[in-house]
Scaffold this motif. Structure first.
Motif, PDB file in Angstrom:
ATOM      1  N   ASN A  39       0.825  -1.204   0.000  1.00  0.00           N
ATOM      2  CA  ASN A  39       0.000   0.000   0.000  1.00  0.00           C
ATOM      3  C   ASN A  39       0.857   1.250   0.000  1.00  0.00           C
ATOM      4  N   ALA A  40       0.295   2.280  -0.586  1.00  0.00           N
ATOM      5  CA  ALA A  40       0.929   3.591  -0.507  1.00  0.00           C
ATOM      6  C   ALA A  40       0.775   4.091   0.921  1.00  0.00           C
ATOM      7  N   PRO A  41       1.674   4.944   1.369  1.00  0.00           N
ATOM      8  CA  PRO A  41       1.523   5.487   2.720  1.00  0.00           C
ATOM      9  C   PRO A  41       0.256   6.340   2.808  1.00  0.00           C
ATOM     10  N   VAL A  42      -0.293   6.400   3.996  1.00  0.00           N
ATOM     11  CA  VAL A  42      -1.474   7.217   4.230  1.00  0.00           C
ATOM     12  C   VAL A  42      -1.104   8.678   3.987  1.00  0.00           C
ATOM     13  N   LYS A  43      -1.940   9.371   3.225  1.00  0.00           N
ATOM     14  CA  LYS A  43      -1.697  10.787   2.932  1.00  0.00           C
ATOM     15  C   LYS A  43      -2.219  11.642   4.080  1.00  0.00           C
ATOM     16  N   THR A  44      -1.575  12.766   4.267  1.00  0.00           N
ATOM     17  CA  THR A  44      -2.000  13.711   5.288  1.00  0.00           C
ATOM     18  C   THR A  44      -2.826  14.810   4.641  1.00  0.00           C
ATOM     19  N   PHE A  45      -3.977  15.077   5.226  1.00  0.00           N
ATOM     20  CA  PHE A  45      -4.867  16.135   4.769  1.00  0.00           C
ATOM     21  C   PHE A  45      -5.176  17.040   5.953  1.00  0.00           C
ATOM     22  N   ALA A  46      -5.438  18.280   5.672  1.00  0.00           N
ATOM     23  CA  ALA A  46      -5.879  19.205   6.720  1.00  0.00           C
ATOM     24  C   ALA A  46      -7.271  18.801   7.187  1.00  0.00           C
ATOM     25  N   PHE A 156      -7.407  -0.738  -3.133  1.00  0.00           N
ATOM     26  CA  PHE A 156      -8.621  -0.877  -2.334  1.00  0.00           C
ATOM     27  C   PHE A 156      -8.284  -0.862  -0.840  1.00  0.00           C
ATOM     28  N   LEU A 157      -7.252  -1.610  -0.467  1.00  0.00           N
ATOM     29  CA  LEU A 157      -6.829  -1.636   0.930  1.00  0.00           C
ATOM     30  C   LEU A 157      -6.317  -0.263   1.372  1.00  0.00           C
ATOM     31  N   HIS A 158      -5.623   0.437   0.482  1.00  0.00           N
ATOM     32  CA  HIS A 158      -5.137   1.781   0.802  1.00  0.00           C
ATOM     33  C   HIS A 158      -6.302   2.724   1.098  1.00  0.00           C
ATOM     34  N   ALA A 159      -7.361   2.650   0.310  1.00  0.00           N
ATOM     35  CA  ALA A 159      -8.530   3.511   0.544  1.00  0.00           C
ATOM     36  C   ALA A 159      -9.105   3.259   1.933  1.00  0.00           C
ATOM     37  N   HIS A 160      -9.184   1.999   2.335  1.00  0.00           N
ATOM     38  CA  HIS A 160      -9.728   1.687   3.657  1.00  0.00           C
ATOM     39  C   HIS A 160      -8.761   2.093   4.778  1.00  0.00           C
ATOM     40  N   GLN A 161      -7.473   1.962   4.538  1.00  0.00           N
ATOM     41  CA  GLN A 161      -6.504   2.425   5.534  1.00  0.00           C
ATOM     42  C   GLN A 161      -6.583   3.941   5.693  1.00  0.00           C
ATOM     43  N   GLN A 162      -6.762   4.641   4.579  1.00  0.00           N
ATOM     44  CA  GLN A 162      -6.874   6.098   4.625  1.00  0.00           C
ATOM     45  C   GLN A 162      -8.115   6.492   5.434  1.00  0.00           C
ATOM     46  N   LEU A 163      -9.233   5.806   5.203  1.00  0.00           N
ATOM     47  CA  LEU A 163     -10.463   6.102   5.934  1.00  0.00           C
ATOM     48  C   LEU A 163     -10.296   5.795   7.419  1.00  0.00           C
ATOM     49  N   GLU A 164      -9.668   4.681   7.749  1.00  0.00           N
ATOM     50  CA  GLU A 164      -9.442   4.326   9.156  1.00  0.00           C
ATOM     51  C   GLU A 164      -8.553   5.359   9.846  1.00  0.00           C
ATOM     52  N   HIS A 165      -7.509   5.792   9.152  1.00  0.00           N
ATOM     53  CA  HIS A 165      -6.614   6.816   9.703  1.00  0.00           C
ATOM     54  C   HIS A 165      -7.385   8.111   9.955  1.00  0.00           C
ATOM     55  N   TRP A 166      -8.221   8.490   9.018  1.00  0.00           N
ATOM     56  CA  TRP A 166      -9.015   9.704   9.113  1.00  0.00           C
ATOM     57  C   TRP A 166      -9.977   9.620  10.295  1.00  0.00           C
ATOM     58  N   GLN A 167     -10.645   8.489  10.424  1.00  0.00           N
ATOM     59  CA  GLN A 167     -11.575   8.280  11.547  1.00  0.00           C
ATOM     60  C   GLN A 167     -10.846   8.340  12.874  1.00  0.00           C
ATOM     61  N   ALA A 168      -9.688   7.750  12.925  1.00  0.00           N
ATOM     62  CA  ALA A 168      -8.921   7.683  14.176  1.00  0.00           C
ATOM     63  C   ALA A 168      -8.565   9.090  14.687  1.00  0.00           C
ATOM     64  N   GLN A 169      -8.471  10.042  13.802  1.00  0.00           N
ATOM     65  CA  GLN A 169      -8.154  11.410  14.218  1.00  0.00           C
ATOM     66  C   GLN A 169      -9.283  12.042  15.012  1.00  0.00           C
ATOM     67  N   TYR A 170     -10.459  11.449  14.943  1.00  0.00           N
ATOM     68  CA  TYR A 170     -11.615  12.011  15.671  1.00  0.00           C
ATOM     69  C   TYR A 170     -12.057  11.138  16.841  1.00  0.00           C
ATOM     70  N   GLN A 171     -11.343  10.054  17.070  1.00  0.00           N
ATOM     71  CA  GLN A 171     -11.691   9.187  18.199  1.00  0.00           C
ATOM     72  C   GLN A 171     -10.908   9.629  19.434  1.00  0.00           C
ATOM     73  N   PRO A 172     -11.581   9.622  20.586  1.00  0.00           N
ATOM     74  CA  PRO A 172     -10.888  10.057  21.820  1.00  0.00           C
ATOM     75  C   PRO A 172      -9.788   9.108  22.243  1.00  0.00           C
TER      76      PRO A 172
END
Length: 172
Positions: A39-46, A156-172
């Motif tokens: 997989n490509a590394p997870v991208k960083t977004f603002a 496909f796996l990268h897209a799901h990893q990106q979404l998981e990373h994004w979600q994790a930024q909002y979890q306490p």
């Protein structure tokens, strides 16, 4: 996260079946399979005010698509057990499922760059799957079912990893 748990056994089963039914793979063939999983590394977004909206929409898409896919798979299993399933029909139903994924993805109203990035990766994966199934149905592609499933799986796996990373930024 749920999608990764569902895909991992399917991928491993496909690899095991392929290993059981084919002669020993050459190092080149093994490298090809590994390239699909890298997989490509997870991208960083603002972070934005619309992140939660897009995360919710992508999770809803994922849940609805999984429910639809499960129903299709249950239908195919029942037909196989009843002896009424042909390979051509199975391929057509799976391609219909892919077409539904493409329509569902296209209809998502995402507001963020990261949401559209994930949507694009998923769309590209399903578009590639659609082309492979179309070629298989017309007979111009001799790839087996598990070979088709492995094509582009890293994206496909990268897209799901990106979404998981994004979600994790909002979890306490």
């Amino acid at each position: 996260m749920r999608m990764l748990y569902l895909l991992a056994p399917m991928i491993l089963t496909g690899l095991i079946l392929a290993a059981c039914h084919e002669p020993v793979e050459t190092p080149k063939a093994q490298d090809s399979v590994m390239q699909q999983l890298i997989n490509a590394p997870v991208k960083t977004f603002a972070l934005t005010q619309y992140d939660q909206h897009d995360i919710s929409i992508l999770n809803d898409y994922d849940n609805r698509f999984n429910e639809m896919s499960d129903a299709t798979e249950d239908e195919l299993i029942a037909m196989r057990e009843a002896g009424t399933l042909s390979e051509d029909f199975a391929l057509l139903r799976k391609r219909d499922n892919i077409g539904s994924a493409l329509i569902m993805l296209k209809d998502l109203d995402l507001k963020t760059e990261q949401g559209r990035y994930i949507q694009g990766i998923m769309y590209e994966y399903w578009q590639q799957q659609d082309q492979l199934y179309a070629a298989r149905i017309t007979g111009s592609n001799t790839l087996r079912q598990q070979d088709i499933a492995m094509q582009g799986i890293g994206h496909f796996l990268h897209a799901h990893q990106q979404l998981e990373h994004w979600q994790a930024q909002y979890q306490p």
